[in-house]
Design an enzyme around this catalytic site. Structure first.
Site, mmCIF file in Angstrom:
data_model
loop_
_atom_site.group_PDB
_atom_site.id
_atom_site.type_symbol
_atom_site.label_atom_id
_atom_site.label_comp_id
_atom_site.label_asym_id
_atom_site.label_seq_id
_atom_site.Cartn_x
_atom_site.Cartn_y
_atom_site.Cartn_z
ATOM 1 N N SER A 1 8.281 40.342 -23.513
ATOM 2 C CA SER A 1 9.587 40.613 -24.123
ATOM 3 C C SER A 1 10.652 40.742 -23.027
ATOM 4 O O SER A 1 11.784 40.271 -23.184
ATOM 5 C CB SER A 1 9.546 41.905 -24.942
ATOM 6 O OG SER A 1 9.038 41.660 -26.228
ATOM 7 N N THR B 1 0.438 39.753 -26.139
ATOM 8 C CA THR B 1 -0.333 41.010 -26.113
ATOM 9 C C THR B 1 -1.833 40.704 -26.080
ATOM 10 O O THR B 1 -2.578 41.269 -25.272
ATOM 11 C CB THR B 1 0.025 41.902 -27.318
ATOM 12 O OG1 THR B 1 1.443 42.030 -27.369
ATOM 13 C CG2 THR B 1 -0.592 43.273 -27.185
ATOM 14 N N LYS C 1 10.974 53.335 -29.663
ATOM 15 C CA LYS C 1 10.157 52.789 -30.753
ATOM 16 C C LYS C 1 10.846 53.119 -32.065
ATOM 17 O O LYS C 1 11.614 54.072 -32.139
ATOM 18 C CB LYS C 1 8.762 53.417 -30.725
ATOM 19 C CG LYS C 1 7.712 52.640 -31.492
ATOM 20 C CD LYS C 1 7.120 51.496 -30.691
ATOM 21 C CE LYS C 1 6.176 50.672 -31.538
ATOM 22 N NZ LYS C 1 5.390 49.729 -30.724
ATOM 23 N N GLY D 1 8.814 43.424 -32.478
ATOM 24 C CA GLY D 1 7.883 43.618 -33.590
ATOM 25 C C GLY D 1 6.799 44.629 -33.270
ATOM 26 O O GLY D 1 6.673 45.117 -32.149
ATOM 27 N N ASP D 2 6.019 44.965 -34.272
ATOM 28 C CA ASP D 2 4.809 45.785 -34.151
ATOM 29 C C ASP D 2 4.090 45.571 -35.485
ATOM 30 O O ASP D 2 4.332 44.542 -36.154
ATOM 31 C CB ASP D 2 5.162 47.272 -33.907
ATOM 32 C CG ASP D 2 3.952 48.128 -33.540
ATOM 33 O OD1 ASP D 2 3.514 48.071 -32.386
ATOM 34 O OD2 ASP D 2 3.416 48.833 -34.420
ATOM 35 N N GLN E 1 5.211 54.244 -24.945
ATOM 36 C CA GLN E 1 5.983 53.067 -24.503
ATOM 37 C C GLN E 1 6.687 53.315 -23.171
ATOM 38 O O GLN E 1 6.845 52.401 -22.363
ATOM 39 C CB GLN E 1 7.012 52.719 -25.591
ATOM 40 C CG GLN E 1 7.600 51.332 -25.477
ATOM 41 C CD GLN E 1 6.696 50.260 -26.056
ATOM 42 O OE1 GLN E 1 6.133 50.440 -27.117
ATOM 43 N NE2 GLN E 1 6.542 49.153 -25.356
HETATM 44 P P1 NDP Z 1 -0.093 43.247 -37.232
HETATM 45 O O1 NDP Z 1 0.711 43.804 -38.329
HETATM 46 O O2 NDP Z 1 0.060 41.830 -36.849
HETATM 47 O O3 NDP Z 1 -1.649 43.503 -37.535
HETATM 48 C C1 NDP Z 1 -2.136 44.787 -37.715
HETATM 49 C C2 NDP Z 1 -3.597 44.677 -38.110
HETATM 50 O O4 NDP Z 1 -4.189 45.962 -38.102
HETATM 51 C C3 NDP Z 1 -3.789 44.113 -39.503
HETATM 52 O O5 NDP Z 1 -4.999 43.424 -39.553
HETATM 53 C C4 NDP Z 1 -3.833 45.392 -40.329
HETATM 54 O O6 NDP Z 1 -4.510 45.242 -41.569
HETATM 55 C C5 NDP Z 1 -4.624 46.285 -39.423
HETATM 56 N N1 NDP Z 1 -4.305 47.671 -39.736
HETATM 57 C C6 NDP Z 1 -3.107 48.271 -39.676
HETATM 58 N N2 NDP Z 1 -3.181 49.531 -40.063
HETATM 59 C C7 NDP Z 1 -4.471 49.721 -40.391
HETATM 60 C C8 NDP Z 1 -5.192 50.827 -40.852
HETATM 61 N N3 NDP Z 1 -4.573 52.007 -41.087
HETATM 62 N N4 NDP Z 1 -6.519 50.677 -41.056
HETATM 63 C C9 NDP Z 1 -7.137 49.501 -40.820
HETATM 64 N N5 NDP Z 1 -6.498 48.397 -40.388
HETATM 65 C C10 NDP Z 1 -5.195 48.525 -40.176
HETATM 66 O O7 NDP Z 1 0.163 44.211 -35.968
HETATM 67 P P2 NDP Z 1 -0.076 43.902 -34.444
HETATM 68 O O8 NDP Z 1 -1.262 43.030 -34.254
HETATM 69 O O9 NDP Z 1 1.219 43.511 -33.856
HETATM 70 O O10 NDP Z 1 -0.387 45.372 -33.896
HETATM 71 C C11 NDP Z 1 -1.729 45.903 -33.833
HETATM 72 C C12 NDP Z 1 -1.753 47.065 -32.855
HETATM 73 O O11 NDP Z 1 -1.360 46.602 -31.548
HETATM 74 C C13 NDP Z 1 -0.816 48.229 -33.164
HETATM 75 O O12 NDP Z 1 -1.411 49.430 -32.722
HETATM 76 C C14 NDP Z 1 0.399 47.916 -32.297
HETATM 77 O O13 NDP Z 1 1.146 49.086 -32.006
HETATM 78 C C15 NDP Z 1 -0.299 47.393 -31.054
HETATM 79 N N6 NDP Z 1 0.541 46.574 -30.188
HETATM 80 C C16 NDP Z 1 1.194 45.472 -30.636
HETATM 81 C C17 NDP Z 1 1.961 44.696 -29.781
HETATM 82 C C18 NDP Z 1 2.585 43.424 -30.218
HETATM 83 O O14 NDP Z 1 3.135 42.722 -29.327
HETATM 84 N N7 NDP Z 1 2.545 43.047 -31.462
HETATM 85 C C19 NDP Z 1 2.157 45.103 -28.384
HETATM 86 C C20 NDP Z 1 1.364 46.229 -27.972
HETATM 87 C C21 NDP Z 1 0.614 46.944 -28.857
HETATM 88 P P3 NDP Z 1 -3.682 45.424 -42.952
HETATM 89 O O15 NDP Z 1 -2.911 44.164 -43.087
HETATM 90 O O16 NDP Z 1 -4.731 45.588 -43.988
HETATM 91 O O17 NDP Z 1 -2.800 46.642 -42.796
#
Ligand code: NDP
Length: 445
Positions: free
Chosen positions: A377, A210, A126, A165-166, A111
């Site tokens: 953000s 994002t 974070k 969030g994340d 980050q």
């Molecule tokens: P969400 O919680 O909205 O979605 C996460 C998705 O990834 C879900 O479909 C989840 O499925 C899946 N997932 C999580 N862990 C696993 C795993 N171990 N194996 C398989 N699938 C998995 O999160 P975001 O979309 O916000 O975040 C996704 C990624 O993007 C992360 O790496 C986050 O750090 C990164 N990110 C997010 C930002 C944001 O603004 N939100 C900004 C920059 C980066 P399930 O429900 O089954 O766990």
């Protein structure tokens, strides 16, 4: 690796045993900045490297809460205030059973450089918890968020540290967290969290930022080769915030996304992902990708599988860290993929990154390609400070301009250090240099 850099890395290994994700992130940055360190003796003299890999502050705390049957549960909360050279700590909160100190530290470390690349004057941090929101009632999630914020509130503030969030922390959780912060602080300090609801201090486009930013970045990469998104088949993993809005933007630019996934498996939808149905299943019903597949005529749900065996032109990993390995990259490249851009943080293993680079396909690291979320953000913080709400178009234009600036800066920096077209080296050096220069200015702290 240069001897000096290796010594710093070995000391980090000694000091932080059993933190594999953190060490992976550190190693990638240290290897990338070698040519910069060779040219900047002042960075060595000021021990910038040793200081930048050590968090300014690491907070760990107990979170005790009661479920709907009055059973008491104990989770662990974290906030890593990694580096404030460029501004207040800024970075999301992750609620997922896989969260450990190592995971939160790797995310905080990434980050720092991502935030530097946005040019928005924000430091890196974070946090999160090993709490799993899946299957919990709204009331249980609320009680957990209130317990978590009761401790976190001592450490954050609009000018101190601004979480967002994340994974596992979306609009619902940010609402409960903000409500509890306000109750404890006894003031409406809108700038203490980002990703807020639109009628209480949130910014338009933050939800989409994002994913939209990621696809804007991928489009700019294609532009360097005289191509664009139009007509491309896009393989997307994940089905959360980043995946959903990456798919929406890809479709707006004439591409077709054909896959989604979650931790239970992958969905291949040859007719193109129906974004409205995806939002209904994931955001409204809090369902699984198998529920999406069941409502689409030709979609297949592949239990326990990844999406990487599906053929396409572009791959956007948008789920989680280390979700794509060397063999996955080989399969993708064999099946025609020409570009991989990281929506998630560190979704490619080190071997996978090497494989992508060996194959001479386009590859962009998350700290550049997914920076649109935190950049927006920062725009939300600016609106809060001015008690304003900007129009959707204004925020989207600013987001687009920031993503194109990051893209240009990565390429220019990679050129400057003799690695033309290497977005990873460009992103790491450009981000590192901004933070290191600020640390030099601010003395030994
Ligand atoms: P969400 O919680 O909205 O979605 C996460 C998705 O990834 C879900 O479909 C989840 O499925 C899946 N997932 C999580 N862990 C696993 C795993 N171990 N194996 C398989 N699938 C998995 O999160 P975001 O979309 O916000 O975040 C996704 C990624 O993007 C992360 O790496 C986050 O750090 C990164 N990110 C997010 C930002 C944001 O603004 N939100 C900004 C920059 C980066 P399930 O429900 O089954 O766990």
């Amino acid at each position: 690796m240069d001897k000096y850099i290796e010594d710093v890395y070995n000391e980090s290994l000694r000091r932080n045993p059993i933190q594999p994700e953190f060490q992976q992130a550190v190693r990638e940055v240290l290897e990338s900045v070698e040519p910069l360190l060779a040219a900047r003796k002042d960075y060595r003299d000021a021990a910038i490297l040793a200081r930048i890999i050590e968090p300014e502050r690491q907070i760990m705390f107990r979170v005790a809460w009661e479920d709907d049957q009055n059973n008491v549960h104990v989770n662990r909360g974290y906030r890593i205030q990694f580096n404030s050279a460029l501004g207040q700590y800024k970075g999301g909160l992750r609620f997922h059973q896989s969260v450990t100190l190592s995971v939160v530290k790797f995310l905080g470390f990434e980050q720092i450089f991502k935030n530097a690349l946005t040019g928005q004057g924000i430091g890196g941090g974070k946090g999160g918890s090993d709490f799993d929101p899946h299957g919990k009632s709204d009331n249980e999630v609320m009680r957990f968020c209130q317990a978590f914020m009761t401790e976190l509130s001592r450490h954050i503030g609009a000018d101190v540290d601004v979480p967002a969030g994340d994974i596992g922390v979306g609009a619902r959780e940010i609402g409960y967290l903000f409500g509890q912060y306000k109750r404890l602080a006894n003031r409406n300090e809108a700038g203490v969290l980002t990703g807020k609801g639109l009628n209480w201090g949130g910014s338009l486009v933050r939800t989409q930022a994002t994913g939209y930013g990621l696809v804007t970045f991928a489009q700019a990469m294609l532009g360097e080769k005289g191509e664009d998104m139009d007509g491309k088949k896009v393989i997307v993993s994940g089905s959360g915030n980043v995946a959903t809005y990456a798919i929406e933007k890809a479709h707006a630019l004439g591409a077709q996304a054909i896959s989604i996934s979650d931790s239970s498996g992958a969905v291949y939808d040859p007719d193109g992902i129906d974004v409205e149905l995806l939002k209904q299943v994931k955001e409204v019903e809090r369902g699984r990708v198998s529920d999406y597949a069941a409502r689409r005529p030709n979609a297949q749900f592949r239990a326990g599988e990844h999406v990487w065996s599906i053929a396409g032109d572009i791959a956007l990993p948008c789920a989680t860290q280390n979700e794509m390995n060397e063999a996955d990259v080989a399969t993708l490249v064999n099946n025609g993929v020409k570009l991989i851009a990281e929506g998630a943080n560190m979704p490619l293993t080190p071997d996978a990154i090497e494989a992508a680079q060996r194959s001479h396909i386009l590859y962009a690291p998350g700290k550049a390609a997914n920076a649109g979320g935190v950049a927006t953000s920062a725009l939300e913080m600016q609106q809060n400070a001015g008690m304003a709400q900007w129009a959707f178009e204004k925020v989207e234009d600013r987001l687009r301009a920031i993503m194109l600036d990051i893209h240009r800066e990565c390429l220019e920096t990679a050129d400057e250090y003799g690695k033309p077209g290497d977005y990873m080296v460009g992103a790491n050096i450009a981000g590192f240099r901004k933070v290191a220069d600020a640390m030099l200015d601010q003395g030994v702290i």
